[in-house]
Design a protein around this motif. Structure first.
Motif, PDB file in Angstrom:
ATOM      1  N   TYR A  61     -41.508  21.909 -89.785  1.00 33.51           N
ATOM      2  CA  TYR A  61     -41.430  20.824 -90.762  1.00 33.51           C
ATOM      3  C   TYR A  61     -40.813  21.299 -92.076  1.00 33.51           C
ATOM      4  O   TYR A  61     -40.071  20.566 -92.722  1.00 33.51           O
ATOM      5  CB  TYR A  61     -42.812  20.237 -91.053  1.00 33.51           C
ATOM      6  N   PHE A  91     -47.088   9.925 -85.900  1.00 33.91           N
ATOM      7  CA  PHE A  91     -45.800   9.970 -86.583  1.00 33.91           C
ATOM      8  C   PHE A  91     -45.311   8.561 -86.903  1.00 33.91           C
ATOM      9  O   PHE A  91     -45.331   7.668 -86.055  1.00 33.91           O
ATOM     10  CB  PHE A  91     -44.774  10.721 -85.737  1.00 33.91           C
ATOM     11  N   LYS A 140     -42.967   6.392 -90.475  1.00 32.98           N
ATOM     12  CA  LYS A 140     -42.088   6.572 -91.631  1.00 32.98           C
ATOM     13  C   LYS A 140     -42.842   6.277 -92.922  1.00 32.98           C
ATOM     14  O   LYS A 140     -43.723   5.436 -92.972  1.00 32.98           O
ATOM     15  CB  LYS A 140     -40.882   5.639 -91.530  1.00 32.98           C
ATOM     16  N   SER A 160     -39.955  15.787 -95.734  1.00 35.68           N
ATOM     17  CA  SER A 160     -41.085  15.268 -94.967  1.00 35.68           C
ATOM     18  C   SER A 160     -41.968  14.421 -95.877  1.00 35.68           C
ATOM     19  O   SER A 160     -42.056  14.681 -97.086  1.00 35.68           O
ATOM     20  CB  SER A 160     -41.910  16.403 -94.362  1.00 35.68           C
ATOM     21  N   GLU A 182     -44.187  11.913 -91.470  1.00 31.66           N
ATOM     22  CA  GLU A 182     -42.773  11.785 -91.150  1.00 31.66           C
ATOM     23  C   GLU A 182     -42.090  13.131 -91.350  1.00 31.66           C
ATOM     24  O   GLU A 182     -42.005  13.632 -92.472  1.00 31.66           O
ATOM     25  CB  GLU A 182     -42.087  10.738 -92.020  1.00 31.66           C
ATOM     26  N   ARG A 193     -38.954  15.992 -91.485  1.00 33.54           N
ATOM     27  CA  ARG A 193     -37.589  15.980 -92.031  1.00 33.54           C
ATOM     28  C   ARG A 193     -36.603  15.525 -90.949  1.00 33.54           C
ATOM     29  O   ARG A 193     -36.869  15.660 -89.738  1.00 33.54           O
ATOM     30  CB  ARG A 193     -37.227  17.367 -92.565  1.00 33.54           C
ATOM     31  N   ASP A 194     -35.479  14.992 -91.404  1.00 34.08           N
ATOM     32  CA  ASP A 194     -34.503  14.396 -90.491  1.00 34.08           C
ATOM     33  C   ASP A 194     -34.015  15.360 -89.417  1.00 34.08           C
ATOM     34  O   ASP A 194     -33.781  14.964 -88.272  1.00 34.08           O
ATOM     35  CB  ASP A 194     -33.298  13.865 -91.271  1.00 34.08           C
ATOM     36  N   LYS A 253     -36.510  15.368 -86.460  1.00 35.53           N
ATOM     37  CA  LYS A 253     -37.116  14.121 -85.959  1.00 35.53           C
ATOM     38  C   LYS A 253     -36.957  13.997 -84.445  1.00 35.53           C
ATOM     39  O   LYS A 253     -37.886  13.630 -83.725  1.00 35.53           O
ATOM     40  CB  LYS A 253     -36.493  12.911 -86.668  1.00 35.53           C
ATOM     41  N   TRP A 305     -35.721   8.194 -83.105  1.00 40.53           N
ATOM     42  CA  TRP A 305     -35.491   9.564 -83.548  1.00 40.53           C
ATOM     43  C   TRP A 305     -34.767  10.372 -82.476  1.00 40.53           C
ATOM     44  O   TRP A 305     -33.931  11.224 -82.785  1.00 40.53           O
ATOM     45  CB  TRP A 305     -36.819  10.220 -83.909  1.00 40.53           C
ATOM     46  N   ASP A 337     -31.206  12.010 -83.787  1.00 38.35           N
ATOM     47  CA  ASP A 337     -31.180  13.471 -83.915  1.00 38.35           C
ATOM     48  C   ASP A 337     -31.126  14.087 -82.519  1.00 38.35           C
ATOM     49  O   ASP A 337     -32.144  14.508 -81.983  1.00 38.35           O
ATOM     50  CB  ASP A 337     -32.424  13.950 -84.682  1.00 38.35           C
TER      51      ASP A 337
END
Length: 279
Positions: A108, A167, A169, A180, A188, A190-191, A194, A240, A244
């Motif tokens: 994370y 999980f 947003k 995060s 949530e 980090r991108d 995800k 997600w 990603d």
């Protein structure tokens, strides 16, 4: 079934011998590595061909929905197991920083941190259960509690902040985990991870179906699942997974777990499109 495997990393094999538990071994045969011993870093990744990966998934052809989920379960349930002490050393190999072999990447936080700082101190890293172990009450039992496909290194404080939240947003920024967020009932990531988080949870929902003496783990579209063997939110996890896709780090990690430790794969890293075929 016959599984094609290429030669594992020599150093990884040496490390694995210290703490692997064969799938058919009795409890008395389990051997644990010293929890803080340094795991030797492999020099280069083993290469597995597309044909070998395809062979691993023999029996899934043409299947969708529940039939595909069942076929994948019957494949990935065949695995070697790692003890909970052995997880320390395994993570030092599976999550090694590609730019610094002395470090691991925290899932994370995204921080590169010395492998030797694992422990319980505020700035140490510990073993984060991405599928929180209270969701199904499996604790650290060998099986879901030690499955490397959902265990990742994370800062002790961030791990505590995440807790057993589902999980979702939104929320407030998480100290020491840039990108995060968290609120009272969700977390949530980090991108950049995800999709990783989604595919880890999806793996768990396929691998553990109640047939191993553990709870039947399933995904739903809720938060606040508490101790139920459920995790949410599936609608967001599907998003997600698409936004990603698997990157080189995640693919390498899947291969190392297969070659050196558990000898099973996360099918959603190899085939992200199977997520929408099942859910």
């Amino acid at each position: 079934m016959s599984i094609l495997r290429h030669t594992p990393w020599a150093a990884g094999v040496a490390a694995a011998a210290l703490f692997l538990v064969p799938a058919a071994a009795s409890a008395g045969q389990q051997r644990a590595a010293a929890p803080h011993a340094a795991a030797p870093a492999p020099a280069a990744a083993a290469s597995t061909t597309t044909a070998a990966v395809d062979a691993y998934y023999t029996g899934t052809e043409g299947k969708t929905g529940a039939a595909l989920k069942s076929a994948l379960h019957n494949i990935i349930k065949n695995q070697s197991k790692v003890t909970y002490d052995g997880v320390w050393n395994a993570l030092k190999v599976t999550d090694q920083d590609p730019a610094n072999p002395n470090n691991v990447i925290l899932v994370y936080s995204g921080r590169s941190q010395s492998k030797n700082t694992n422990g319980g101190g505020a700035n140490d890293w510990n073993r984060e259960h991405v599928w929180a172990k209270s969701h199904g009450d499996f604790g650290t039992a060998t099986g879901p509690g030690t499955d490397l496909h959902h265990l990742r290194p994370e800062d002790v404080t961030v791990n505590s902040t995440r807790g057993n939240k589902d999980f979702d947003k939104g929320g407030s920024p998480v100290s020491e985990a840039p990108g995060s967020f968290t609120d009272s009932d969700s977390f949530e990531p980090r991108d950049a991870v995800k999709g990783d988080v989604a595919r880890m949870l999806l793996y768990m929902a396929v691998r553990y179906d109640g047939g191993d003496g553990f709870a039947n783990l399933e995904l739903n579209d809720k938060v606040n699942n508490g101790s139920a063997p459920l995790f949410g939110k599936i609608s967001l996890l599907k998003q997600w997974n698409q936004m990603d896709p698997p990157d080189a780090f995640e693919q390498r990690r899947n291969q190392v777990i297969f070659d050196t430790f558990q000898h099973n794969r996360n099918p959603f890293i190899d085939h992200p499109e199977w997520v929408t075929s099942i859910w």
